[in-house]
Design a protein around this motif. Structure first.
Motif, PDB file in Angstrom:
ATOM      1  N   ASN A 476      22.636  -8.685 -70.361  1.00  0.00           N
ATOM      2  CA  ASN A 476      22.362  -7.421 -69.547  1.00  0.00           C
ATOM      3  C   ASN A 476      20.934  -7.191 -69.417  1.00  0.00           C
ATOM      4  N   TRP A 477      20.631  -7.163 -68.133  1.00  0.00           N
ATOM      5  CA  TRP A 477      19.029  -7.039 -67.817  1.00  0.00           C
ATOM      6  C   TRP A 477      18.820  -5.856 -67.391  1.00  0.00           C
ATOM      7  N   THR A 478      19.759  -4.800 -67.191  1.00  0.00           N
ATOM      8  CA  THR A 478      19.362  -3.340 -66.871  1.00  0.00           C
ATOM      9  C   THR A 478      19.204  -2.336 -67.647  1.00  0.00           C
ATOM     10  N   ALA A 479      20.424  -2.508 -68.547  1.00  0.00           N
ATOM     11  CA  ALA A 479      20.595  -1.271 -69.514  1.00  0.00           C
ATOM     12  C   ALA A 479      19.675  -1.717 -70.842  1.00  0.00           C
ATOM     13  N   TYR A 480      18.577  -1.120 -70.817  1.00  0.00           N
ATOM     14  CA  TYR A 480      17.547  -1.545 -72.012  1.00  0.00           C
ATOM     15  C   TYR A 480      16.622  -0.444 -72.216  1.00  0.00           C
ATOM     16  N   ASP A 481      15.966  -0.258 -73.324  1.00  0.00           N
ATOM     17  CA  ASP A 481      15.124   0.780 -73.846  1.00  0.00           C
ATOM     18  C   ASP A 481      13.690   0.391 -73.321  1.00  0.00           C
ATOM     19  N   THR A 531      15.346  -3.117 -59.822  1.00  0.00           N
ATOM     20  CA  THR A 531      13.979  -2.959 -60.179  1.00  0.00           C
ATOM     21  C   THR A 531      13.875  -2.919 -61.663  1.00  0.00           C
ATOM     22  N   SER A 532      14.840  -2.614 -62.611  1.00  0.00           N
ATOM     23  CA  SER A 532      15.014  -2.713 -63.928  1.00  0.00           C
ATOM     24  C   SER A 532      14.929  -4.252 -64.494  1.00  0.00           C
ATOM     25  N   PHE A 533      15.774  -5.027 -63.535  1.00  0.00           N
ATOM     26  CA  PHE A 533      15.989  -6.502 -63.847  1.00  0.00           C
ATOM     27  C   PHE A 533      14.522  -7.158 -63.487  1.00  0.00           C
ATOM     28  N   GLN A 534      13.965  -6.710 -62.229  1.00  0.00           N
ATOM     29  CA  GLN A 534      12.681  -7.312 -61.839  1.00  0.00           C
ATOM     30  C   GLN A 534      11.377  -6.995 -62.762  1.00  0.00           C
ATOM     31  N   TYR A 535      11.520  -5.684 -63.781  1.00  0.00           N
ATOM     32  CA  TYR A 535      10.357  -5.598 -64.297  1.00  0.00           C
ATOM     33  C   TYR A 535      10.493  -6.405 -65.490  1.00  0.00           C
ATOM     34  N   ALA A 547       3.010 -16.362 -75.299  1.00  0.00           N
ATOM     35  CA  ALA A 547       3.485 -16.737 -76.610  1.00  0.00           C
ATOM     36  C   ALA A 547       3.323 -18.197 -76.779  1.00  0.00           C
ATOM     37  N   PHE A 548       3.512 -18.882 -75.530  1.00  0.00           N
ATOM     38  CA  PHE A 548       3.389 -20.392 -75.703  1.00  0.00           C
ATOM     39  C   PHE A 548       1.961 -20.983 -75.028  1.00  0.00           C
ATOM     40  N   LYS A 549       1.048 -19.948 -74.669  1.00  0.00           N
ATOM     41  CA  LYS A 549      -0.174 -20.236 -74.347  1.00  0.00           C
ATOM     42  C   LYS A 549      -0.373 -21.248 -73.114  1.00  0.00           C
ATOM     43  N   LYS A 550       0.527 -20.968 -72.162  1.00  0.00           N
ATOM     44  CA  LYS A 550       0.583 -21.384 -70.973  1.00  0.00           C
ATOM     45  C   LYS A 550       0.947 -20.387 -69.760  1.00  0.00           C
ATOM     46  N   PRO A 551      -0.245 -19.852 -69.302  1.00  0.00           N
ATOM     47  CA  PRO A 551      -0.050 -18.894 -68.235  1.00  0.00           C
ATOM     48  C   PRO A 551       0.811 -19.247 -67.128  1.00  0.00           C
ATOM     49  N   ILE A 552       1.418 -18.370 -66.411  1.00  0.00           N
ATOM     50  CA  ILE A 552       2.448 -18.615 -65.342  1.00  0.00           C
ATOM     51  C   ILE A 552       1.804 -17.669 -64.265  1.00  0.00           C
ATOM     52  N   GLU A 553       1.309 -18.257 -63.251  1.00  0.00           N
ATOM     53  CA  GLU A 553       0.998 -17.422 -62.075  1.00  0.00           C
ATOM     54  C   GLU A 553       2.176 -16.741 -61.236  1.00  0.00           C
ATOM     55  N   THR A 554       2.044 -15.411 -61.217  1.00  0.00           N
ATOM     56  CA  THR A 554       3.158 -14.901 -60.585  1.00  0.00           C
ATOM     57  C   THR A 554       2.439 -13.993 -59.096  1.00  0.00           C
ATOM     58  N   SER A 555       3.421 -13.774 -58.366  1.00  0.00           N
ATOM     59  CA  SER A 555       2.844 -13.414 -56.942  1.00  0.00           C
ATOM     60  C   SER A 555       3.375 -11.847 -57.127  1.00  0.00           C
ATOM     61  N   MET A 556       3.944 -11.275 -58.026  1.00  0.00           N
ATOM     62  CA  MET A 556       4.539  -9.944 -58.213  1.00  0.00           C
ATOM     63  C   MET A 556       3.866  -9.516 -59.480  1.00  0.00           C
ATOM     64  N   GLU A 557       3.579  -7.765 -59.139  1.00  0.00           N
ATOM     65  CA  GLU A 557       2.947  -7.105 -59.964  1.00  0.00           C
ATOM     66  C   GLU A 557       3.962  -6.361 -60.932  1.00  0.00           C
ATOM     67  N   LEU A 558       3.806  -5.784 -62.041  1.00  0.00           N
ATOM     68  CA  LEU A 558       4.641  -4.929 -62.757  1.00  0.00           C
ATOM     69  C   LEU A 558       4.653  -3.468 -62.120  1.00  0.00           C
TER      70      LEU A 558
END
Length: 558
Positions: A476-481, A531-535, A547-558
């Motif tokens: 479940n990616w939407t119901a979280y704190d 939006t909850s999932f996207q976040y 955590a694994f020291k390998k940055p991943i480029e993203t085109s979206m912002e939080l």
């Protein structure tokens, strides 16, 4: 009978004349079964044989008086005829010659009554043996009469081809002897031979069983020969072959191989002959049968029997002295050519053929695994050959089977697969089972297995995307704190799968698709617009990169 009163009562007529009179009055009448017309000559033969049977019974009545008297009393009582005056039950019985066959059922009933009332002892076995002796004595006299007088009742050739020949001794039911003989065989085994420790009595019982089986099969064989050109021949032949095997197998099961072999040779039961040779480990006997029954192609039957028993490896050893049979076998079964190659020491070619056979196997996974294992052994045995490519293919196929065998039986059954004899599954099918919703106990390691199987797919991109999407949809990616999002994401199967893959593969870029592939994915449905999932999903990727020291480029912002 030598002579009986004529119709007028004042002149004695020989029996043969009386039978001739009957012959002139009858053309054809229904047989005992009531459904088949019997020629007069066959009916007269039956009457003549029943006279012989009555004389045979009377000749031993003093020796077995207790059993025979009881049987006669039983028969007469069923006719509802009570002796009167000076007449006895025997007088009434011997007058009714046409009903003589009923005495055999009476003997069988006597045995059954003793079986119900007595324990299984030697005394009971002796009674059964005595009854068998009486019955077989009568049958022997009938057979002798049939051999000596058969020509008297033979039909002209043009009529013989029209009428069936079913003597009364081969008929079933109350009008014949066949069912009674079958029952006597059964009780002679179960309550006779199996219930006595006296060697002489036991052997006598087996001899009687052999003779009764012979009588049953002889009658059926003659009947078959008389209907050879009819439409029902094939059906009757199948019935005969089934009964033949069942009866002879009784003796094989009790290791009475010589009696069984005599019957199998006489009635051409090749399966029983092969079984006898196999159980007694008698190669000389098998070779003898190959020569004796060469016109029936016995060697090919024996070879095919070994194939049905999944004992292909023994074929070349057992038939190595018969090159003609082996050559024919190789022509008929080209897929087993590897066995001959192994015997000839050509392990390289054997390995290649076995690998090809395994790759073409789509029915049973265990059979494919066996072929691959044999191919691997043959490849190793071929030390002087370069079979590196073949070994790689063999190992790859074995690895795929290993993954299939890790699927739970419950999961396989849910999808309707046979877990006793599982079929060969394609790589995509195995992956789908690992990641399916029905796999309720799935965890990151199951998904990891699915990813490992990508190594055996030519174009794995779409399948890899499907696996990761299935991992996402497991949680479940939407119901979280939102305040504890980092703690929450670490319990997601998706994240745990990344951890396992990183531990085993190192660089995340080698196994984890770009985030944009999922945010634009149709596999995730409407979830990608939440939006909850996207976040949480972006947070997961950022956490993985950190955590694994390998940055991943993203085109979206939080």
């Amino acid at each position: 009978l030598d002579a009986v009163p004529s119709g007028g009562g004042s002149v004695l007529k020989p029996t043969s004349y009386i039978l001739a009179d009957i012959s002139e009055k009858l053309d054809a009448v229904p047989s005992g079964g009531g459904s088949v017309l019997k020629p007069t000559s066959y009916i007269l033969a039956d009457i003549s044989e029943k006279l012989v049977a009555a004389i045979a019974l009377r000749s031993i009545q003093s020796k077995y008086s207790k059993i025979i008297d009881e049987a006669i009393n039983r028969v007469v009582s069923t006719w509802q005829e009570n002796p009167y005056g000076n007449l006895t039950a025997q007088d009434i019985f011997y007058v009714r010659i046409c009903k003589f066959q009923e005495i055999f059922q009476a003997f069988s009933d006597i045995a059954d009554n003793r079986i119900e009332s007595q324990q299984q002892t030697t005394t009971l076995a002796m009674l059964i043996s005595d009854i068998n002796t009486i019955v077989l004595h009568i049958i022997s006299e009938i057979k002798s009469s049939r051999e000596h007088n058969g020509t008297l009742y033979t039909l002209p050739q043009e009529k013989a081809n029209v009428h069936e020949y079913l003597p009364w001794t081969a008929m079933s039911g109350s009008v014949g002897l066949r069912d009674t003989l079958s029952h006597l065989v059964d009780i002679s085994v179960r309550y006779g031979a199996h219930c006595t420790n006296e060697p002489e009595l036991k052997q006598r019982l087996y001899r009687q069983i052999y003779e009764m089986v012979d009588a049953i099969l002889d009658g059926r064989k003659h009947y078959l020969e008389s209907v050879h050109d009819s439409e029902k021949y094939n059906v009757l032949l199948q019935q005969f072959e089934s009964q033949r095997r069942e009866l002879i197998s009784i003796l094989i099961d009790d290791e009475q191989y010589e009696y069984a072999a005599k019957l199998a040779e006489k009635y051409l039961d090749f399966q029983c002959l092969v079984i006898i040779c196999d159980e007694t480990k008698n190669q000389d006997r098998l070779d003898g049968y190959i020569k004796k029954f060469e016109e029936y192609d016995f060697s090919q039957f024996a070879i095919n029997w070994h194939l049905r028993q999944n004992r292909q490896g023994e074929v070349f050893e057992r038939f190595k002295g018969n090159q003609a049979a082996l050559s024919q076998f190789m022509r008929d079964h080209p897929t087993l050519g590897w066995i001959q190659l192994v015997f000839n020491g050509d392990f390289e070619r054997a390995a290649k053929i076995l690998l090809q056979l395994a790759q073409n196997e789509t029915e049973f996974v265990q059979r494919k695994k066996s072929m691959l294992s044999l191919a691997k052994l043959a490849a190793f045995a071929s030390a002087d050959s370069d079979l590196g490519i073949q070994l790689e293919s063999i190992n790859a196929e074995l690895n795929i089977i290993d993954y299939q065998e890790q699927l739970s039986e419950a999961l396989m059954q849910n999808f309707g697969y046979d877990v006793e004899n599982p079929k060969v599954l394609k790589v995509e099918e195995i992956i789908n089972l690992f990641i399916s919703e029905e796999n309720e106990n799935v965890n990151e390691f199951e998904f990891r297995k699915a990813l490992e199987l990508l190594n055996y797919i030519d174009e794995p991109y779409d399948v890899r995307h499907k696996i990761w999407s299935a991992a996402i949809l497991r949680d479940n990616w939407t119901a979280y704190d939102a305040n504890n999002a980092v703690d929450y994401l670490q319990n997601l199967i998706f994240f745990k799968l990344v951890e396992v893959c990183h531990l085993m593969d190192g660089d995340c870029e080698t196994f984890l698709p770009p985030m944009e592939d999922f945010l634009n994915s149709t596999e995730l449905g409407d979830l990608v617009h939440n939006t909850s999932f996207q976040y949480l999903f972006k947070l997961t990727y950022e956490y993985i990169a950190d955590a694994f020291k390998k940055p991943i480029e993203t085109s979206m912002e939080l």
